[in-house]
Design a protein around this motif. Structure first.
Motif, PDB file in Angstrom:
ATOM      1  N   THR A  87       0.623  -1.204   0.127  1.00  0.00           N
ATOM      2  CA  THR A  87       0.219   0.062   0.053  1.00  0.00           C
ATOM      3  C   THR A  87       0.901   1.236  -0.051  1.00  0.00           C
ATOM      4  O   THR A  87       0.410   2.229  -0.577  1.00  0.00           O
ATOM      5  N   CYS A  88       2.030   1.060   0.659  1.00  0.00           N
ATOM      6  CA  CYS A  88       2.806   2.371   0.961  1.00  0.00           C
ATOM      7  C   CYS A  88       3.842   2.593  -0.075  1.00  0.00           C
ATOM      8  O   CYS A  88       4.399   1.745  -0.804  1.00  0.00           O
ATOM      9  N   ARG A  89       4.324   3.871  -0.409  1.00  0.00           N
ATOM     10  CA  ARG A  89       5.727   3.960  -1.118  1.00  0.00           C
ATOM     11  C   ARG A  89       6.788   4.044  -0.288  1.00  0.00           C
ATOM     12  O   ARG A  89       6.649   5.131   0.746  1.00  0.00           O
ATOM     13  N   LEU A  90       7.820   3.248  -0.236  1.00  0.00           N
ATOM     14  CA  LEU A  90       8.738   3.674   0.678  1.00  0.00           C
ATOM     15  C   LEU A  90       9.944   4.084   0.138  1.00  0.00           C
ATOM     16  O   LEU A  90      10.584   3.327  -0.727  1.00  0.00           O
ATOM     17  N   GLU A  91      10.361   5.365   0.054  1.00  0.00           N
ATOM     18  CA  GLU A  91      11.455   5.912  -0.246  1.00  0.00           C
ATOM     19  C   GLU A  91      11.898   7.069   0.604  1.00  0.00           C
ATOM     20  O   GLU A  91      11.042   7.799   1.150  1.00  0.00           O
ATOM     21  N   PRO A  92      13.277   7.593   0.199  1.00  0.00           N
ATOM     22  CA  PRO A  92      13.560   8.483   0.886  1.00  0.00           C
ATOM     23  C   PRO A  92      13.037   9.881   0.978  1.00  0.00           C
ATOM     24  O   PRO A  92      12.795  10.594   1.937  1.00  0.00           O
ATOM     25  N   GLY A  93      12.282  10.223  -0.257  1.00  0.00           N
ATOM     26  CA  GLY A  93      11.753  11.630  -0.394  1.00  0.00           C
ATOM     27  C   GLY A  93      10.365  11.680   0.099  1.00  0.00           C
ATOM     28  O   GLY A  93       9.740  12.577  -0.012  1.00  0.00           O
ATOM     29  N   ALA A  94       9.833  10.431   0.346  1.00  0.00           N
ATOM     30  CA  ALA A  94       8.280  10.371   0.480  1.00  0.00           C
ATOM     31  C   ALA A  94       7.913  10.885   1.960  1.00  0.00           C
ATOM     32  O   ALA A  94       9.087  10.671   3.003  1.00  0.00           O
ATOM     33  N   ARG A  95       6.910  11.385   2.349  1.00  0.00           N
ATOM     34  CA  ARG A  95       6.476  11.688   3.546  1.00  0.00           C
ATOM     35  C   ARG A  95       5.110  11.750   3.828  1.00  0.00           C
ATOM     36  O   ARG A  95       4.446  12.197   2.796  1.00  0.00           O
ATOM     37  N   ALA A  96       4.475  11.158   4.726  1.00  0.00           N
ATOM     38  CA  ALA A  96       3.281  11.203   5.010  1.00  0.00           C
ATOM     39  C   ALA A  96       2.793  11.833   6.506  1.00  0.00           C
ATOM     40  O   ALA A  96       3.876  11.622   7.275  1.00  0.00           O
ATOM     41  N   GLU A  97       1.754  12.585   6.435  1.00  0.00           N
ATOM     42  CA  GLU A  97       1.214  13.161   7.799  1.00  0.00           C
ATOM     43  C   GLU A  97       1.357  12.123   8.824  1.00  0.00           C
ATOM     44  O   GLU A  97       0.921  10.784   8.609  1.00  0.00           O
ATOM     45  N   GLN A  98       1.646  12.412  10.133  1.00  0.00           N
ATOM     46  CA  GLN A  98       1.859  11.438  10.878  1.00  0.00           C
ATOM     47  C   GLN A  98       0.854  10.397  11.502  1.00  0.00           C
ATOM     48  O   GLN A  98       1.085   9.095  11.588  1.00  0.00           O
ATOM     49  N   ALA A  99      -0.457  10.956  11.387  1.00  0.00           N
ATOM     50  CA  ALA A  99      -1.730  10.207  11.438  1.00  0.00           C
ATOM     51  C   ALA A  99      -1.972   9.235  10.364  1.00  0.00           C
ATOM     52  O   ALA A  99      -2.808   8.178  10.522  1.00  0.00           O
ATOM     53  N   ARG A 100      -1.554   9.359   9.213  1.00  0.00           N
ATOM     54  CA  ARG A 100      -2.007   8.661   8.077  1.00  0.00           C
ATOM     55  C   ARG A 100      -1.475   7.391   8.087  1.00  0.00           C
ATOM     56  O   ARG A 100      -2.579   6.475   7.612  1.00  0.00           O
ATOM     57  N   SER A 106       4.340   1.336  15.010  1.00  0.00           N
ATOM     58  CA  SER A 106       5.236   2.422  14.706  1.00  0.00           C
ATOM     59  C   SER A 106       6.649   1.779  14.976  1.00  0.00           C
ATOM     60  O   SER A 106       7.401   2.207  14.221  1.00  0.00           O
ATOM     61  N   ALA A 107       6.925   0.883  15.655  1.00  0.00           N
ATOM     62  CA  ALA A 107       8.180   0.022  15.634  1.00  0.00           C
ATOM     63  C   ALA A 107       8.430  -0.319  14.297  1.00  0.00           C
ATOM     64  O   ALA A 107       9.570  -0.555  14.017  1.00  0.00           O
ATOM     65  N   ARG A 108       7.362  -1.318  14.000  1.00  0.00           N
ATOM     66  CA  ARG A 108       7.611  -1.761  12.755  1.00  0.00           C
ATOM     67  C   ARG A 108       7.849  -0.865  11.499  1.00  0.00           C
ATOM     68  O   ARG A 108       8.718  -1.251  10.671  1.00  0.00           O
ATOM     69  N   VAL A 109       7.135   0.195  11.410  1.00  0.00           N
ATOM     70  CA  VAL A 109       7.499   1.146  10.539  1.00  0.00           C
ATOM     71  C   VAL A 109       8.908   1.580  10.676  1.00  0.00           C
ATOM     72  O   VAL A 109       9.563   1.981   9.598  1.00  0.00           O
ATOM     73  N   ARG A 110       9.164   2.128  11.885  1.00  0.00           N
ATOM     74  CA  ARG A 110      10.658   2.641  11.977  1.00  0.00           C
ATOM     75  C   ARG A 110      11.577   1.608  11.567  1.00  0.00           C
ATOM     76  O   ARG A 110      12.708   1.937  10.892  1.00  0.00           O
ATOM     77  N   GLU A 111      11.416   0.288  11.932  1.00  0.00           N
ATOM     78  CA  GLU A 111      12.214  -0.862  11.571  1.00  0.00           C
ATOM     79  C   GLU A 111      12.305  -0.707   9.756  1.00  0.00           C
ATOM     80  O   GLU A 111      13.591  -1.102   9.531  1.00  0.00           O
ATOM     81  N   THR A 112      11.406  -0.685   9.175  1.00  0.00           N
ATOM     82  CA  THR A 112      11.211  -0.480   7.685  1.00  0.00           C
ATOM     83  C   THR A 112      11.973   0.633   7.181  1.00  0.00           C
ATOM     84  O   THR A 112      12.668   0.559   6.371  1.00  0.00           O
ATOM     85  N   VAL A 113      11.482   1.586   7.724  1.00  0.00           N
ATOM     86  CA  VAL A 113      11.928   3.266   6.975  1.00  0.00           C
ATOM     87  C   VAL A 113      13.385   3.698   7.545  1.00  0.00           C
ATOM     88  O   VAL A 113      13.841   4.492   7.090  1.00  0.00           O
ATOM     89  N   GLY A 114      13.825   2.865   8.655  1.00  0.00           N
ATOM     90  CA  GLY A 114      14.801   3.611   9.118  1.00  0.00           C
ATOM     91  C   GLY A 114      14.738   4.489  10.327  1.00  0.00           C
ATOM     92  O   GLY A 114      13.672   5.226  10.475  1.00  0.00           O
ATOM     93  N   PRO A 115      15.654   4.745  11.313  1.00  0.00           N
ATOM     94  CA  PRO A 115      15.489   5.921  12.509  1.00  0.00           C
ATOM     95  C   PRO A 115      15.439   7.253  11.650  1.00  0.00           C
ATOM     96  O   PRO A 115      16.257   7.316  10.702  1.00  0.00           O
ATOM     97  N   THR A 116      14.633   8.208  12.243  1.00  0.00           N
ATOM     98  CA  THR A 116      14.592   9.682  11.917  1.00  0.00           C
ATOM     99  C   THR A 116      14.729  10.323  12.950  1.00  0.00           C
ATOM    100  O   THR A 116      14.347  10.160  14.143  1.00  0.00           O
ATOM    101  N   SER A 117      15.356  11.478  12.981  1.00  0.00           N
ATOM    102  CA  SER A 117      15.679  12.114  13.997  1.00  0.00           C
ATOM    103  C   SER A 117      14.262  13.363  14.235  1.00  0.00           C
ATOM    104  O   SER A 117      13.577  13.402  13.169  1.00  0.00           O
ATOM    105  N   PRO A 118      14.047  13.574  15.491  1.00  0.00           N
ATOM    106  CA  PRO A 118      12.705  14.376  15.612  1.00  0.00           C
ATOM    107  C   PRO A 118      12.721  15.668  14.668  1.00  0.00           C
ATOM    108  O   PRO A 118      11.483  15.876  14.286  1.00  0.00           O
ATOM    109  N   LYS A 119      13.580  16.337  14.483  1.00  0.00           N
ATOM    110  CA  LYS A 119      13.862  17.397  13.674  1.00  0.00           C
ATOM    111  C   LYS A 119      13.357  17.110  12.125  1.00  0.00           C
ATOM    112  O   LYS A 119      12.800  17.735  11.602  1.00  0.00           O
TER     113      LYS A 119
END
Length: 142
Positions: free
Chosen positions: A71-84, A107-120
């Motif tokens: 369902t999702c597009r997993l790529e570095p330039g993609a971004r989705a609003e946090q609730a979506r 959320s843990a599974r998503v982070r595992e898939t897309v990699g860690p992200t800084s809060p900034k």
């Protein structure tokens, strides 16, 4: 030991061993699948069989991975609003007829898939986003 009943005159009965019903549970839960594999001529002996069965089960039970891949597009330039992503996952689970993971596990599974992200990296123009994951546009989004 387990206390039987509630209150006056309650007797004490021994707790059955943990493994007492394991064979029955295995036969009930796994039996149909095992019989199906045997009927299909599959060899169910040896460690290779266990590895294949474990891999197959992991693929079918990784519902979050199936949602992200399908369902999702997993790529570095993609971004989705946090609730979506959680909203999309809930709808996908309803359509697929599978149970939801807890929000924390999702959320843990998503982070595992897309990699860690800084809060900034999660805030843009005062709004929170999930970087690295994109979802199809909703009707009404411009």
């Amino acid at each position: 030991m387990v206390l039987g009943g509630l209150g006056g005159g309650a007797g004490v009965r021994p707790r059955p061993p943990r493994y007492a019903r394991s064979g029955q549970l295995t036969a009930t839960e796994e039996g149909p699948g095992i019989l199906n594999r045997l009927a299909g001529g599959e060899d169910l002996t040896g460690p290779g069989c266990a590895r294949v069965a474990t891999t197959a089960r992991a693929e079918t039970e990784d519902r979050t991975g199936r949602f992200l891949a399908g369902t999702c597009r997993l790529e570095p330039g993609a971004r989705a609003e946090q609730a979506r992503p959680p909203q999309g996952y809930e709808g996908w689970c309803r359509r697929e007829g599978v149970s939801l993971l807890s929000p924390r596990s999702f959320s843990a599974r998503v982070r595992e898939t897309v990699g860690p992200t800084s809060p900034k990296g999660m805030i843009l123009s005062g709004r929170e986003y999930c970087p690295g994951i994109g979802l199809p546009a909703r009707e009404g989004d411009a």
